[in-house]
Design a protein around this motif. Structure first.
Motif, PDB file in Angstrom:
ATOM      1  N   PRO A  34     -23.432  20.972  18.092  1.00  0.00           N
ATOM      2  CA  PRO A  34     -22.078  20.423  18.035  1.00  0.00           C
ATOM      3  C   PRO A  34     -21.423  20.298  19.408  1.00  0.00           C
ATOM      4  O   PRO A  34     -20.559  19.443  19.601  1.00  0.00           O
ATOM      5  CB  PRO A  34     -21.327  21.397  17.132  1.00  0.00           C
ATOM      6  CG  PRO A  34     -22.099  22.667  17.196  1.00  0.00           C
ATOM      7  CD  PRO A  34     -23.526  22.264  17.412  1.00  0.00           C
ATOM      8  N   HIS A  38     -19.977  16.682  20.125  1.00  0.00           N
ATOM      9  CA  HIS A  38     -18.536  16.500  20.299  1.00  0.00           C
ATOM     10  C   HIS A  38     -18.146  16.385  21.776  1.00  0.00           C
ATOM     11  O   HIS A  38     -17.207  15.660  22.108  1.00  0.00           O
ATOM     12  CB  HIS A  38     -17.770  17.634  19.628  1.00  0.00           C
ATOM     13  CG  HIS A  38     -18.027  17.711  18.153  1.00  0.00           C
ATOM     14  ND1 HIS A  38     -17.813  16.651  17.304  1.00  0.00           N
ATOM     15  CD2 HIS A  38     -18.508  18.715  17.387  1.00  0.00           C
ATOM     16  CE1 HIS A  38     -18.132  17.012  16.074  1.00  0.00           C
ATOM     17  NE2 HIS A  38     -18.561  18.252  16.096  1.00  0.00           N
ATOM     18  N   ASN A  41     -18.884  12.806  22.714  1.00  0.00           N
ATOM     19  CA  ASN A  41     -17.862  11.938  22.124  1.00  0.00           C
ATOM     20  C   ASN A  41     -16.538  12.056  22.868  1.00  0.00           C
ATOM     21  O   ASN A  41     -15.863  11.048  23.110  1.00  0.00           O
ATOM     22  CB  ASN A  41     -17.655  12.267  20.641  1.00  0.00           C
ATOM     23  CG  ASN A  41     -18.579  11.486  19.755  1.00  0.00           C
ATOM     24  OD1 ASN A  41     -18.832  10.318  19.979  1.00  0.00           O
ATOM     25  ND2 ASN A  41     -19.084  12.134  18.721  1.00  0.00           N
ATOM     26  N   ALA A  71     -13.015  14.884  18.243  1.00  0.00           N
ATOM     27  CA  ALA A  71     -14.009  15.567  19.082  1.00  0.00           C
ATOM     28  C   ALA A  71     -13.499  16.944  19.513  1.00  0.00           C
ATOM     29  O   ALA A  71     -14.247  17.926  19.491  1.00  0.00           O
ATOM     30  CB  ALA A  71     -14.352  14.720  20.301  1.00  0.00           C
ATOM     31  N   GLY A  74     -13.743  19.256  16.598  1.00  0.00           N
ATOM     32  CA  GLY A  74     -15.133  19.666  16.411  1.00  0.00           C
ATOM     33  C   GLY A  74     -15.560  20.724  17.419  1.00  0.00           C
ATOM     34  O   GLY A  74     -16.262  21.679  17.069  1.00  0.00           O
TER      35      GLY A  74
END
Length: 89
Positions: A34, A38, A41, A71, A74
């Motif tokens: 993640p 993220h 992103n 993002a 996240g």
């Protein structure tokens, strides 16, 4: 109408590549990290925002704001999971 390819357009293209790369990563990897997903992103949204502040397109600027917020959410979620000792995948 032809727009010259200036540094802000190049920055925008790099941001686009980040977002497309993150989506490809999400699709290609069985258990995506993640932080990579993220973080990439968020970087893409930030770079596109820089470009959009010069070459203004309000709907795209709003989209990048939401993209960055998701993002960040996240990343916070992943950090909290990591801190709690949970699996972040």
């Amino acid at each position: 109408m032809q727009t010259p390819l200036d540094i802000y357009s190049v920055i925008g293209f790099v941001g686009t590549a980040c977002i497309i790369g993150a989506y490809f990563y999400l699709t290609a990897v069985k258990a995506p990290n993640p932080f990579i997903l993220h973080g990439t992103n968020l970087a893409g949204a930030a770079l596109l925002t820089v470009s959009l502040l010069v070459h203004t397109n309000v709907p795209s600027l709003v989209l990048e704001g939401f993209w960055a917020a998701i993002a960040l959410w996240g990343l916070v979620k992943a950090l909290r999971s990591r801190g709690a000792g949970e699996d972040t995948a």
